[in-house]
Scaffold this motif. Structure first.
Motif, PDB file in Angstrom:
ATOM      1  N   ALA A 287     -26.356 -31.300  10.115  1.00  0.00           N
ATOM      2  CA  ALA A 287     -26.678 -30.069  10.826  1.00  0.00           C
ATOM      3  C   ALA A 287     -26.293 -30.261  12.289  1.00  0.00           C
ATOM      4  CB  ALA A 287     -28.162 -29.740  10.707  1.00  0.00           C
ATOM      5  N   PRO A 288     -26.214 -29.177  13.068  1.00  0.00           N
ATOM      6  CA  PRO A 288     -25.859 -29.307  14.479  1.00  0.00           C
ATOM      7  C   PRO A 288     -27.046 -29.533  15.407  1.00  0.00           C
ATOM      8  CG  PRO A 288     -25.843 -27.000  13.881  1.00  0.00           C
ATOM      9  CD  PRO A 288     -26.158 -27.762  12.628  1.00  0.00           C
ATOM     10  N   VAL A 289     -28.253 -29.732  14.858  1.00  0.00           N
ATOM     11  CA  VAL A 289     -29.425 -30.124  15.636  1.00  0.00           C
ATOM     12  C   VAL A 289     -30.205 -31.171  14.861  1.00  0.00           C
ATOM     13  CG1 VAL A 289     -29.655 -27.981  16.948  1.00  0.00           C
ATOM     14  CG2 VAL A 289     -30.798 -28.203  14.735  1.00  0.00           C
ATOM     15  N   CYS A 290     -31.220 -31.750  15.514  1.00  0.00           N
ATOM     16  CA  CYS A 290     -31.745 -33.019  15.018  1.00  0.00           C
ATOM     17  C   CYS A 290     -32.589 -32.951  13.749  1.00  0.00           C
ATOM     18  CB  CYS A 290     -32.485 -33.743  16.123  1.00  0.00           C
ATOM     19  SG  CYS A 290     -34.110 -33.133  16.488  1.00  0.00           S
ATOM     20  N   ALA A 291     -33.620 -32.105  13.684  1.00  0.00           N
ATOM     21  CA  ALA A 291     -34.540 -32.168  12.554  1.00  0.00           C
ATOM     22  C   ALA A 291     -33.838 -31.943  11.212  1.00  0.00           C
ATOM     23  CB  ALA A 291     -35.694 -31.185  12.739  1.00  0.00           C
ATOM     24  N   PRO A 292     -33.049 -30.875  11.054  1.00  0.00           N
ATOM     25  CA  PRO A 292     -32.388 -30.698   9.759  1.00  0.00           C
ATOM     26  C   PRO A 292     -31.360 -31.780   9.465  1.00  0.00           C
ATOM     27  CG  PRO A 292     -31.600 -29.077  11.342  1.00  0.00           C
ATOM     28  CD  PRO A 292     -32.786 -29.745  11.967  1.00  0.00           C
ATOM     29  N   ALA A 293     -30.683 -32.296  10.506  1.00  0.00           N
ATOM     30  CA  ALA A 293     -29.736 -33.382  10.272  1.00  0.00           C
ATOM     31  C   ALA A 293     -30.445 -34.596   9.698  1.00  0.00           C
ATOM     32  CB  ALA A 293     -29.023 -33.747  11.573  1.00  0.00           C
TER      33      ALA A 293
ATOM     34  N   PHE B 198     -23.358 -46.966  11.804  1.00  0.00           N
ATOM     35  CA  PHE B 198     -23.665 -46.315  13.079  1.00  0.00           C
ATOM     36  C   PHE B 198     -23.163 -44.881  13.065  1.00  0.00           C
ATOM     37  CE2 PHE B 198     -22.760 -44.752  17.292  1.00  0.00           C
ATOM     38  CZ  PHE B 198     -23.925 -45.056  17.972  1.00  0.00           C
ATOM     39  N   THR B 199     -24.004 -43.947  13.557  1.00  0.00           N
ATOM     40  CA  THR B 199     -23.605 -42.545  13.632  1.00  0.00           C
ATOM     41  C   THR B 199     -24.466 -41.822  14.668  1.00  0.00           C
ATOM     42  OG1 THR B 199     -23.051 -40.598  12.289  1.00  0.00           O
ATOM     43  CG2 THR B 199     -25.146 -41.711  11.796  1.00  0.00           C
ATOM     44  N   SER B 200     -24.335 -40.496  14.717  1.00  0.00           N
ATOM     45  CA  SER B 200     -25.143 -39.643  15.589  1.00  0.00           C
ATOM     46  C   SER B 200     -25.603 -38.434  14.791  1.00  0.00           C
ATOM     47  CB  SER B 200     -24.329 -39.203  16.802  1.00  0.00           C
ATOM     48  OG  SER B 200     -25.056 -38.299  17.615  1.00  0.00           O
ATOM     49  N   ASP B 201     -26.688 -37.812  15.240  1.00  0.00           N
ATOM     50  CA  ASP B 201     -27.291 -36.742  14.446  1.00  0.00           C
ATOM     51  C   ASP B 201     -26.615 -35.392  14.612  1.00  0.00           C
ATOM     52  OD1 ASP B 201     -28.179 -36.307  17.047  1.00  0.00           O
ATOM     53  OD2 ASP B 201     -30.214 -35.764  16.464  1.00  0.00           O
ATOM     54  N   ASN B 202     -25.917 -35.173  15.727  1.00  0.00           N
ATOM     55  CA  ASN B 202     -25.183 -33.916  15.947  1.00  0.00           C
ATOM     56  C   ASN B 202     -24.303 -34.096  17.171  1.00  0.00           C
ATOM     57  OD1 ASN B 202     -28.406 -33.036  16.779  1.00  0.00           O
ATOM     58  ND2 ASN B 202     -26.866 -32.999  18.405  1.00  0.00           N
TER      59      ASN B 202
ATOM     60  N   GLY C 248     -16.996 -29.768  16.823  1.00  0.00           N
ATOM     61  CA  GLY C 248     -17.653 -30.515  17.882  1.00  0.00           C
ATOM     62  C   GLY C 248     -19.154 -30.611  17.734  1.00  0.00           C
ATOM     63  N   GLY C 249     -19.754 -29.702  16.977  1.00  0.00           N
ATOM     64  CA  GLY C 249     -21.192 -29.719  16.781  1.00  0.00           C
ATOM     65  C   GLY C 249     -21.656 -30.575  15.624  1.00  0.00           C
ATOM     66  N   ILE C 250     -20.720 -30.912  14.692  1.00  0.00           N
ATOM     67  CA  ILE C 250     -21.147 -31.613  13.478  1.00  0.00           C
ATOM     68  C   ILE C 250     -20.286 -32.822  13.102  1.00  0.00           C
ATOM     69  CG2 ILE C 250     -22.388 -29.689  12.401  1.00  0.00           C
ATOM     70  CD1 ILE C 250     -19.842 -28.963  10.894  1.00  0.00           C
TER      71      ILE C 250
END
Length: 436
Positions: free
Chosen positions: A40-46, A262-266, A295-297
């Motif tokens: 997702a493009p924001v943290c909680a759903p990701a 290693f990754t990022s949430d959004n 860019g968001g995901i």
């Protein structure tokens, strides 16, 4: 997993201003995926997608609960019938820890979503994602008990953090200490560490300099905007602590038996005074955090698995967070529970996985109104905001999503619209058209 780190923020993904030597070396030692996506493009759903294998069309937590939506515990917390990655690994003898930012359940009515009630054996960090906006909190949680901290003096600290410099305790200092302690304690048996950093998230979205970090380090004297120096220091701090974990694995002779991901949430943010254009944080892609454009995901994704993942490989096969749970289940020899992902173990072992080329990846997003996106092969469909026409892009020739081909490719558009309809299941906690 970093928090709001962009695709282009690491040297191994093209960054030239911010130093990330340990992560760059991790990519040299493993596989660097260039078409891996957050859930997702924001943290909680990701985070929900990562830990349950359910994409946002089926998952429990589908957003950060925007202010225009009535508060519903079902919307912001995992429930007892949700199955997490930690629960999948437990029968294989894994001890699991979540350290850092949780965001999938709170004390009280939402207690079912707390980490220890979702299969984790240990937790230390922020339970609530809004609480995590403060890197100098007055308390954190250890399991289900509050741990008081001395960050209580309303004074201006050295970087304008609002805490006294002689009493400040930055949460990342505590997180890395807990992570290293956990690895040492569990070194003799299988363990799963979900290390969810809060860097480089802005700590106060409205504050002009809401980027909290104890030291600017090597960036202190750069002729950059203050926020840029802070952001760079936050990213380099991520890299430093990844390096500390890798060094401990070497010290304990665990490196050859440990898979590091290693990754990022959004995607990157423009909050707290940060300007993502300064570092080209989204890389070559359009959009930022909260966008369903690339860019968001699309995220940095590095997998190091000595003796299995070919060192130095770059792989452009598309896959995403929903695949993590099935992959870990496969690696642990456990049955794969129902999910929206598949095991990408072949990719991690450097083998082709042709079936991935023709399956849809799906996202939906609720902030600002319901909108959707899907990717199948090279094709991407995006509804950039609620009610807007669908856009179509060929990512082979247009990774920056600049040429909308919806009118020129009606058959492809119709096929991807069908993917959108098939991927969404209504949720009473996340109505497509919220009540007014």
């Amino acid at each position: 997993m970093a928090d709001d780190l962009g695709y282009g923020d690491l040297g191994c993904y093209g960054q030239t201003k911010i130093k990330t030597p340990h992560l760059d070396q991790l990519a040299v030692d493993g596989i660097r995926f260039t078409s891996a996506y957050a859930g997702a493009p924001v943290c909680a759903p990701a985070r929900c997608v990562l830990l349950t294998g359910r994409h946002t069309g089926h998952g429990r937590v589908r957003g950060n609960l925007p202010s225009d939506r009535p508060r519903n515990p079902l919307a912001v917390a995992l429930q007892p019938d949700d199955l997490t990655l930690a629960q999948v690994l437990k029968p294989a003898g894994y001890t699991s820890a979540a350290i850092g930012k949780w965001g999938l359940g709170n004390p009280g009515p939402e207690a079912s979503g707390l980490p220890l009630r979702q299969g984790f054996d240990y937790f230390f960090g922020y339970v609530n994602q809004t609480h995590a906006h403060n890197s100098y909190p007055s308390f954190l949680w250890r399991n289900e008990e509050k741990v008081p901290l001395p960050n209580i003096v309303p004074d201006e600290g050295p970087l304008g953090t609002g805490v006294s410099s002689n009493m400040a305790v930055h949460s990342q200092d505590l997180f890395i200490a807990e992570a290293l302690k956990f690895i040492r304690a569990e070194r003799a048996r299988p363990f799963f560490l979900y290390f969810a950093l809060t860097l480089p998230h802005a700590n106060d979205e409205s504050e002009p300099l809401g980027l909290e970090i104890p030291s600017l380090g090597e960036y202190a004297d750069r002729d950059w905007p203050e926020a840029a120096k802070r952001y760079a220091a936050m990213v380099t701090r991520i890299d430093t602590d990844v390096g500390r974990i890798l060094a401990l694995l070497d010290e304990l002779h665990l490196a050859d038996d440990t898979i590091v991901v290693f990754t990022s949430d959004n995607g990157p943010h423009h909050e707290g005074g940060n300007d993502p254009a300064f570092f080209t944080s989204a890389g070559p892609f359009r959009g930022l955090k909260r966008d369903l454009y690339e860019g968001g995901i699309r995220e940095p994704m590095i997998v190091r698995w000595p003796g299995h993942a070919p060192a130095g490989r770059t792989d452009d096969t598309p896959w995403y967070f929903a695949d993590v749970l099935p992959t870990f289940a496969d690696l642990a020899g456990q049955p794969t529970p129902p999910s929206d992902g598949v095991s990408v173990r072949p990719l991690w072992e450097g083998r082709p996985q042709a079936a991935l080329a023709d399956r849809p990846l799906y996202w939906e997003f609720y902030e600002g109104g319901f909108h959707q996106a899907a990717r199948r092969g090279p094709w991407k469909i995006v509804q950039p905001k609620a009610g807007a026409p669908f856009e179509l892009y060929d990512l082979r020739t247009d990774p920056g999503e600049t040429h909308n081909l919806a009118a020129a490719q009606p058959a492809v558009l119709a096929s991807l619209e069908a993917d959108l309809r098939a991927s969404h299941a209504d949720s009473p906690a996340w109505p497509v058209h919220p009540p007014k």
